[in-house]
Design a protein around this motif. Structure first.
Motif, PDB file in Angstrom:
ATOM      1  N   MET A  79      45.563  55.802  33.652  1.00 14.50           N
ATOM      2  CA  MET A  79      45.106  54.833  34.411  1.00 14.50           C
ATOM      3  C   MET A  79      44.434  54.034  34.557  1.00 14.50           C
ATOM      4  O   MET A  79      44.238  53.015  34.145  1.00 14.50           O
ATOM      5  N   PHE A  80      43.081  54.768  34.190  1.00 19.77           N
ATOM      6  CA  PHE A  80      41.740  53.698  33.966  1.00 19.77           C
ATOM      7  C   PHE A  80      41.581  53.319  33.116  1.00 19.77           C
ATOM      8  O   PHE A  80      41.088  52.681  32.622  1.00 19.77           O
ATOM      9  N   ALA A  81      42.673  54.195  31.915  1.00 21.11           N
ATOM     10  CA  ALA A  81      42.763  53.032  30.455  1.00 21.11           C
ATOM     11  C   ALA A  81      43.822  51.589  30.269  1.00 21.11           C
ATOM     12  O   ALA A  81      42.573  50.938  29.816  1.00 21.11           O
ATOM     13  N   GLN A  82      44.681  52.097  31.645  1.00 19.04           N
ATOM     14  CA  GLN A  82      44.919  50.817  31.467  1.00 19.04           C
ATOM     15  C   GLN A  82      43.686  49.778  32.091  1.00 19.04           C
ATOM     16  O   GLN A  82      43.488  48.295  32.022  1.00 19.04           O
ATOM     17  N   ASP A  83      43.388  49.915  33.079  1.00 21.51           N
ATOM     18  CA  ASP A  83      41.761  49.251  33.746  1.00 21.51           C
ATOM     19  C   ASP A  83      41.363  48.696  32.352  1.00 21.51           C
ATOM     20  O   ASP A  83      40.477  47.689  32.133  1.00 21.51           O
ATOM     21  N   ASP A  84      40.266  49.092  31.832  1.00 22.39           N
ATOM     22  CA  ASP A  84      39.953  49.538  31.221  1.00 22.39           C
ATOM     23  C   ASP A  84      40.233  48.756  29.433  1.00 22.39           C
ATOM     24  O   ASP A  84      39.785  47.295  29.233  1.00 22.39           O
ATOM     25  N   ALA A  85      41.583  48.518  29.017  1.00 15.04           N
ATOM     26  CA  ALA A  85      42.536  47.757  28.416  1.00 15.04           C
ATOM     27  C   ALA A  85      42.399  46.433  28.954  1.00 15.04           C
ATOM     28  O   ALA A  85      42.377  45.326  27.961  1.00 15.04           O
ATOM     29  N   GLU A  86      42.997  45.952  30.386  1.00 11.88           N
ATOM     30  CA  GLU A  86      42.953  45.332  30.966  1.00 11.88           C
ATOM     31  C   GLU A  86      41.586  44.469  31.129  1.00 11.88           C
ATOM     32  O   GLU A  86      42.020  43.420  31.589  1.00 11.88           O
ATOM     33  N   ARG A  87      40.875  44.879  31.535  1.00 14.42           N
ATOM     34  CA  ARG A  87      39.217  44.288  31.479  1.00 14.42           C
ATOM     35  C   ARG A  87      39.334  43.464  29.921  1.00 14.42           C
ATOM     36  O   ARG A  87      38.158  42.471  29.890  1.00 14.42           O
ATOM     37  N   ASN A  88      39.170  44.791  28.725  1.00 15.98           N
ATOM     38  CA  ASN A  88      38.556  44.379  27.638  1.00 15.98           C
ATOM     39  C   ASN A  88      40.018  42.881  26.996  1.00 15.98           C
ATOM     40  O   ASN A  88      39.520  42.259  26.577  1.00 15.98           O
ATOM     41  N   THR A  89      40.932  42.658  28.390  1.00 15.44           N
ATOM     42  CA  THR A  89      42.150  41.381  26.738  1.00 15.44           C
ATOM     43  C   THR A  89      41.491  40.167  28.434  1.00 15.44           C
ATOM     44  O   THR A  89      42.082  39.094  28.031  1.00 15.44           O
ATOM     45  N   LEU A  90      40.485  40.304  29.099  1.00 16.26           N
ATOM     46  CA  LEU A  90      40.552  38.979  29.700  1.00 16.26           C
ATOM     47  C   LEU A  90      39.367  37.879  28.871  1.00 16.26           C
ATOM     48  O   LEU A  90      38.417  38.767  28.164  1.00 16.26           O
ATOM     49  N   SER A  91      40.103  36.732  28.766  1.00 20.45           N
ATOM     50  CA  SER A  91      39.116  36.093  28.048  1.00 20.45           C
ATOM     51  C   SER A  91      37.656  35.615  29.188  1.00 20.45           C
ATOM     52  O   SER A  91      37.920  35.643  30.021  1.00 20.45           O
ATOM     53  N   GLN A  92      36.977  34.637  27.866  1.00 19.55           N
ATOM     54  CA  GLN A  92      35.550  34.138  28.444  1.00 19.55           C
ATOM     55  C   GLN A  92      36.354  33.488  29.861  1.00 19.55           C
ATOM     56  O   GLN A  92      35.334  33.763  30.716  1.00 19.55           O
ATOM     57  N   SER A  93      37.203  32.999  30.023  1.00 22.44           N
ATOM     58  CA  SER A  93      37.102  31.503  31.029  1.00 22.44           C
ATOM     59  C   SER A  93      37.637  32.342  32.133  1.00 22.44           C
ATOM     60  O   SER A  93      37.575  32.095  33.156  1.00 22.44           O
ATOM     61  N   GLU A  94      38.313  33.938  32.372  1.00 25.13           N
ATOM     62  CA  GLU A  94      39.150  34.140  33.026  1.00 25.13           C
ATOM     63  C   GLU A  94      37.997  34.445  33.506  1.00 25.13           C
ATOM     64  O   GLU A  94      37.328  34.910  35.120  1.00 25.13           O
ATOM     65  N   ARG A  95      37.135  35.401  32.599  1.00 24.00           N
ATOM     66  CA  ARG A  95      35.293  35.808  33.203  1.00 24.00           C
ATOM     67  C   ARG A  95      35.220  35.509  34.002  1.00 24.00           C
ATOM     68  O   ARG A  95      34.246  35.694  34.983  1.00 24.00           O
ATOM     69  N   VAL A  96      34.780  33.503  33.495  1.00 26.78           N
ATOM     70  CA  VAL A  96      34.102  32.409  34.967  1.00 26.78           C
ATOM     71  C   VAL A  96      34.348  31.925  35.626  1.00 26.78           C
ATOM     72  O   VAL A  96      33.636  32.807  36.347  1.00 26.78           O
ATOM     73  N   ALA A  97      35.776  32.863  35.566  1.00 22.74           N
ATOM     74  CA  ALA A  97      36.486  32.086  36.769  1.00 22.74           C
ATOM     75  C   ALA A  97      36.136  33.232  37.649  1.00 22.74           C
ATOM     76  O   ALA A  97      36.073  32.887  38.621  1.00 22.74           O
ATOM     77  N   ILE A  98      36.107  34.424  37.498  1.00 21.12           N
ATOM     78  CA  ILE A  98      36.125  35.618  37.905  1.00 21.12           C
ATOM     79  C   ILE A  98      34.942  35.952  39.027  1.00 21.12           C
ATOM     80  O   ILE A  98      34.658  36.026  40.098  1.00 21.12           O
ATOM     81  N   ARG A  99      34.267  35.520  37.768  1.00 24.71           N
ATOM     82  CA  ARG A  99      32.257  35.653  38.317  1.00 24.71           C
ATOM     83  C   ARG A  99      31.983  34.507  39.523  1.00 24.71           C
ATOM     84  O   ARG A  99      31.368  34.754  40.071  1.00 24.71           O
ATOM     85  N   SER A 100      32.394  33.069  39.328  1.00 24.92           N
ATOM     86  CA  SER A 100      32.344  32.539  39.703  1.00 24.92           C
ATOM     87  C   SER A 100      32.610  32.417  41.242  1.00 24.92           C
ATOM     88  O   SER A 100      32.772  32.221  42.566  1.00 24.92           O
ATOM     89  N   ARG A 101      34.319  32.931  41.452  1.00 27.06           N
ATOM     90  CA  ARG A 101      34.942  33.538  42.516  1.00 27.06           C
ATOM     91  C   ARG A 101      34.132  34.618  43.633  1.00 27.06           C
ATOM     92  O   ARG A 101      34.044  34.497  44.532  1.00 27.06           O
ATOM     93  N   LEU A 102      34.035  35.224  43.193  1.00 22.87           N
ATOM     94  CA  LEU A 102      33.045  36.537  43.297  1.00 22.87           C
ATOM     95  C   LEU A 102      31.615  35.677  43.436  1.00 22.87           C
ATOM     96  O   LEU A 102      30.739  35.927  45.056  1.00 22.87           O
ATOM     97  N   GLU A 103      31.137  35.355  42.803  1.00 24.69           N
ATOM     98  CA  GLU A 103      29.156  34.657  43.489  1.00 24.69           C
ATOM     99  C   GLU A 103      29.704  33.624  45.056  1.00 24.69           C
ATOM    100  O   GLU A 103      28.509  33.264  45.583  1.00 24.69           O
ATOM    101  N   THR A 104      30.442  32.656  44.890  1.00 16.42           N
ATOM    102  CA  THR A 104      31.017  32.084  45.826  1.00 16.42           C
ATOM    103  C   THR A 104      31.226  32.985  47.220  1.00 16.42           C
ATOM    104  O   THR A 104      30.570  32.131  48.354  1.00 16.42           O
ATOM    105  N   THR A 105      31.954  34.244  47.454  1.00 12.04           N
ATOM    106  CA  THR A 105      32.217  35.003  48.218  1.00 12.04           C
ATOM    107  C   THR A 105      31.020  35.347  49.062  1.00 12.04           C
ATOM    108  O   THR A 105      30.273  35.117  49.668  1.00 12.04           O
TER     109      THR A 105
END
Length: 128
Positions: free
Chosen positions: A1-27
């Motif tokens: 399960m954790f390996a799957q989470d790590d794999a998903e996290r490592n597959t995020l593109s830079q733009s996806e990471r920026v979008a997630i970070r922006s959404r969290l910062e806005t919240t």
């Protein structure tokens, strides 16, 4: 399960990471600017917390820091919710009754919406 989470996290593109970070910062900015508990229904706060946690986990180490800030703000806001209940209730007995009433209402809505409860009620009615 954790390996799957790590794999998903490592597959995020830079733009996806920026979008997630922006959404969290806005919240976080909204919560930090809010003086009192903003949700009428406590379950809305739970949903917000679940979304934030899921997104922050996707950011890995960076998300841990954001989660800590979020958790601190939620603690602060929950404290204002109960302190405002105490101020508006007037007496300890009234406050206890209100909080008990809210707890019972949430419990009833949870139990009656569960599939197990519905199936048990149906079986009980069929036995009559």
């Amino acid at each position: 399960m954790f390996a799957q989470d790590d794999a998903e996290r490592n597959t995020l593109s830079q733009s996806e990471r920026v979008a997630i970070r922006s959404r969290l910062e806005t919240t976080l900015a909204k919560l930090e600017a809010t003086a009192i508990f903003p949700w009428r229904d406590p379950l809305d706060a739970v949903h917000e917390e679940n979304r934030f946690q899921r997104d922050s986990e996707m950011l890995g180490e960076e998300g841990v820091l954001l989660w800590h800030r979020f958790d601190t703000e939620m603690d602060r806001l929950h404290a204002t919710r109960f302190s405002s209940d105490l101020r508006s209730a007037g007496s300890t007995k009234e406050t206890s009754q209100r909080l008990l009433g809210r707890t019972i209402t949430l419990l009833i809505s949870f139990v009656t919406s569960s599939p197990f409860f519905c199936a048990s009620l149906l079986a009980f009615r069929q036995r009559k």
